[in-house]
Design an enzyme around this catalytic site. Structure first.
Site, PDB file in Angstrom:
ATOM      1  N   TYR A  81       0.850  -1.185   0.000  1.00 18.21           N
ATOM      2  CA  TYR A  81       0.000   0.000   0.000  1.00 18.21           C
ATOM      3  C   TYR A  81       0.884   1.233   0.000  1.00 18.21           C
ATOM      4  CZ  TYR A  81      -3.055   3.689   1.665  1.00 18.21           C
ATOM      5  OH  TYR A  81      -3.732   4.879   1.780  1.00 18.21           O
ATOM      6  N   HIS A 120      -4.557   5.279  -2.857  1.00 15.48           N
ATOM      7  CA  HIS A 120      -5.740   6.123  -2.979  1.00 15.48           C
ATOM      8  C   HIS A 120      -5.345   7.424  -3.665  1.00 15.48           C
ATOM      9  CE1 HIS A 120      -6.528   3.642   0.643  1.00 15.48           C
ATOM     10  NE2 HIS A 120      -7.736   3.566   0.120  1.00 15.48           N
TER      11      HIS A 120
END
Length: 182
Positions: A81, A120
């Site tokens: 991530y 994101h």
């Protein structure tokens, strides 16, 4: 807007001694403020996953990523991530972000257990979407209401599988809370 001439950038590790520098860079790069919990995690990250980009001896960008296990215990391997990749405005479009992302991609590829990389991106940030697309990232969904103090409050989830046979949307379908498939 055309890219400017690439800068000569050196990479360096983020560690407990220079976390203050990371905090300052993030405050000048992102529209959100990261909690102390974020900074407490950084010194515990594996080597190569928290880096500064230096130009002329000054930190002008950084990247931070963490390894995550899959929630689905049948899925072997890990996710990477990308928590942040940021470059000061004056140094953007000079190859700094490319070098930071390339370094993370190389670190992930060197680890045989990483299956997918994701991050994101705030909806409306077309420059970031285009940047990641150049590296093979695809939009796998949207999370509405992801951000609490900025508008727009939604984000895209972008991902890249490291194996040609894997679909990042399938790998992340049950992994990212609130993800609505694209």
């Amino acid at each position: 807007m055309a890219a400017l001439a690439p800068l000569d950038v050196q990479m360096g590790d983020v560690n407990a001694q220079n976390l203050g520098q990371l905090r300052i860079l993030n405050e000048h790069t992102f529209p959100v403020r990261y909690a102390d919990k974020f900074y407490d995690e950084i010194p515990t990250l594996p080597e190569g996953l928290a880096r500064f980009a230096y130009c002329g001896g000054f930190a002008v960008g950084n990247c931070c990523a963490r390894l995550e296990a899959f929630r689905n215990t049948e899925e072997k391997g890990k996710k990477l991530y990308i928590m942040t990749i940021g470059v000061l405005n004056a140094y953007r479009r000079r190859g700094v972000g490319r070098k930071l992302l390339a370094q993370l991609l190389d670190s992930a590829a060197a680890r045989k257990d990483v299956k997918v990389i994701y991050l994101h991106v705030q909806t409306g940030n077309d420059a970031a979407r285009d940047f990641y697309a150049q590296f093979g990232f695809v939009e796998v969904g949207v999370i509405r209401g992801y951000y609490k103090r900025i508008q727009p409050d939604s984000c895209y989830v972008l991902a890249k599988a490291l194996s040609d046979g894997d679909d990042p949307a399938v790998l992340l379908a049950q992994e990212v809370p609130g993800l609505e498939a694209s």
